[in-house]
Scaffold this motif. Structure first.
Motif, PDB file in Angstrom:
ATOM      1  N   GLU A 121      27.074  24.841  83.178  1.00 10.07           N
ATOM      2  CA  GLU A 121      25.623  24.625  83.243  1.00 10.07           C
ATOM      3  C   GLU A 121      24.893  25.520  82.242  1.00 10.07           C
ATOM      4  N   LYS A 122      25.352  26.760  82.114  1.00 11.06           N
ATOM      5  CA  LYS A 122      24.720  27.664  81.144  1.00 11.06           C
ATOM      6  C   LYS A 122      24.958  27.172  79.726  1.00 11.06           C
ATOM      7  N   VAL A 123      26.146  26.694  79.437  1.00 10.22           N
ATOM      8  CA  VAL A 123      26.442  26.153  78.107  1.00 10.22           C
ATOM      9  C   VAL A 123      25.538  24.953  77.818  1.00 10.22           C
ATOM     10  N   LYS A 124      25.323  24.104  78.825  1.00  9.90           N
ATOM     11  CA  LYS A 124      24.432  22.950  78.644  1.00  9.90           C
ATOM     12  C   LYS A 124      23.010  23.415  78.307  1.00  9.90           C
ATOM     13  N   ASP A 125      22.549  24.463  78.994  1.00  9.64           N
ATOM     14  CA  ASP A 125      21.221  25.007  78.689  1.00  9.64           C
ATOM     15  C   ASP A 125      21.143  25.474  77.241  1.00  9.64           C
ATOM     16  N   CYS A 126      22.179  26.182  76.792  1.00 15.80           N
ATOM     17  CA  CYS A 126      22.193  26.700  75.416  1.00 15.80           C
ATOM     18  C   CYS A 126      22.242  25.562  74.402  1.00 15.80           C
ATOM     19  N   ILE A 127      23.002  24.521  74.718  1.00 12.92           N
ATOM     20  CA  ILE A 127      23.055  23.353  73.836  1.00 12.92           C
ATOM     21  C   ILE A 127      21.665  22.742  73.698  1.00 12.92           C
ATOM     22  N   GLY A 128      20.947  22.664  74.819  1.00 12.61           N
ATOM     23  CA  GLY A 128      19.608  22.074  74.805  1.00 12.61           C
ATOM     24  C   GLY A 128      18.602  22.866  73.996  1.00 12.61           C
ATOM     25  N   LEU A 129      18.845  24.170  73.835  1.00 13.28           N
ATOM     26  CA  LEU A 129      17.920  25.025  73.082  1.00 13.28           C
ATOM     27  C   LEU A 129      18.255  25.110  71.598  1.00 13.28           C
ATOM     28  N   ALA A 130      19.440  24.679  71.212  1.00 14.51           N
ATOM     29  CA  ALA A 130      19.868  24.814  69.820  1.00 14.51           C
ATOM     30  C   ALA A 130      19.049  23.893  68.902  1.00 14.51           C
ATOM     31  N   ASN A 131      18.740  24.412  67.724  1.00 16.49           N
ATOM     32  CA  ASN A 131      17.960  23.645  66.750  1.00 16.49           C
ATOM     33  C   ASN A 131      18.701  23.389  65.440  1.00 16.49           C
ATOM     34  N   LYS A 132      19.667  24.245  65.107  1.00 11.07           N
ATOM     35  CA  LYS A 132      20.314  24.134  63.804  1.00 11.07           C
ATOM     36  C   LYS A 132      21.822  23.881  63.904  1.00 11.07           C
ATOM     37  N   ARG A 133      22.525  24.755  64.642  1.00 10.86           N
ATOM     38  CA  ARG A 133      23.977  24.628  64.646  1.00 10.86           C
ATOM     39  C   ARG A 133      24.558  25.049  65.988  1.00 10.86           C
ATOM     40  N   ILE A 134      25.579  24.298  66.414  1.00  4.43           N
ATOM     41  CA  ILE A 134      26.375  24.655  67.578  1.00  4.43           C
ATOM     42  C   ILE A 134      27.826  24.774  67.138  1.00  4.43           C
ATOM     43  N   LEU A 135      28.418  25.933  67.403  1.00  3.42           N
ATOM     44  CA  LEU A 135      29.852  26.115  67.225  1.00  3.42           C
ATOM     45  C   LEU A 135      30.471  26.166  68.618  1.00  3.42           C
ATOM     46  N   LEU A 136      31.481  25.346  68.841  1.00  3.07           N
ATOM     47  CA  LEU A 136      32.060  25.253  70.176  1.00  3.07           C
ATOM     48  C   LEU A 136      33.577  25.232  70.097  1.00  3.07           C
ATOM     49  N   GLU A 137      34.201  26.189  70.785  1.00  3.64           N
ATOM     50  CA  GLU A 137      35.656  26.235  70.893  1.00  3.64           C
ATOM     51  C   GLU A 137      35.983  25.806  72.317  1.00  3.64           C
TER      52      GLU A 137
END
Length: 275
Positions: A121-137
């Motif tokens: 759920e926290k990762v989903k929140d962070c994804i929703g706030l991203a504007n430029k780039r998401i790096l995900l492992e």
């Protein structure tokens, strides 16, 4: 009385000239620009600038023609519009100031998150706030639960880059399949998840222990910088393995096993973070 009303209008963000022009139109309309200037005392050199400003703001209306004429928005409607606009501004200020305050505080804190669902759920929140780039492992199991949010981020124009353990196929993200794949799971004894959003916040932790899963979330630069850069270096290695795998494995063994053994502190060459 008129002077009091002029002061009231100034408190509603009217200039003195705008207030005089609006009150003149309330007294008598429609009027031409020339007539508004004459009746209000606003200089003729300024009147059309004043009327344009009131028109753009929606405080008066213009009737086009050979000679433009102006009428005021009724006083009751003007107040209603101002009240709505003020409420919108208050709501926007409340939200933005709270976010700024939270962001300022979070830059110095590292938060512990317990439980796999809570981490996701926290990762989903962070994804929703991203504007430029998401790096995900990430492993396939967790990717499937985050896919919808990641797709929405990509639609917003966010660059989504995934370091994938296991077969992850995506039509919206740059996917780098880790050269070790499932063997990493065996070597480490579980799955982790690492996410960096806009190089400004990170979530990193173990997600294969159900309710005992744990992760850290922070905007603290002391964590954000090294975690983000480690992910970028993983991408470097995968690019190099893609182009020069044969040469690298000749030097360091299949899947670079000799490097992993060289820097292991355990006799079985496995990782023992999860005890």
């Amino acid at each position: 009385m008129k002077e009091n009303i002029l002061e009231t209008l100034k408190n509603l963000n009217f200039t003195e000239y705008e207030a005089k022009a609006y009150l003149t139109l309330l007294e008598d309309s429609p009027l031409t620009g020339y007539a508004v200037a004459k009746n209000s005392g606003v200089p003729r050199s300024k009147i059309y600038e004043v009327l344009d400003s009131l028109t753009l703001r929606g405080d008066i209306l213009i009737s086009p023609g050979n000679t433009a004429q102006y009428i005021p928005v009724p006083a009751k409607e003007l107040i209603k519009n101002r009240r709505i606009k003020a409420e919108e501004n208050f709501e926007r200020a409340e939200k933005s100031l709270a976010e700024f305050e939270r962001s300022t505080n979070d830059r110095e804190n590292i938060w512990n998150i317990m439980g796999r669902n809570e981490i996701l759920e926290k990762v989903k929140d962070c994804i929703g706030l991203a504007n430029k780039r998401i790096l995900l492992e990430v492993w396939k199991e967790e990717f499937e639960e985050l896919e919808s949010e990641l797709r929405q981020a990509a639609k917003r124009g966010v660059n989504v880059t995934i370091i994938a353990y296991g077969e992850i196929i995506s039509d919206f993200a740059n996917v780098y399949l880790h050269y070790m794949g499932d063997k990493i799971t065996e070597e480490y004894g579980g799955r982790w998840l690492v996410m960096s959003g806009d190089d400004s916040e990170v979530v990193a932790g173990i997600v294969s222990l159900d309710n005992d899963s744990r992760a850290a979330w922070s905007r603290h630069v002391g964590l954000v910088m090294p975690i983000t850069e480690v992910m970028i270096h993983d991408l470097y290695i995968m690019e190099m393995m893609e182009e020069h795998r044969e040469v690298l494995e000749e030097s360091f063994g299949k899947n670079l096993i000799n490097l992993r053994r060289k820097f292991s502190i355990h006799p079985d060459f496995k990782k023992h973070y999860m005890k």
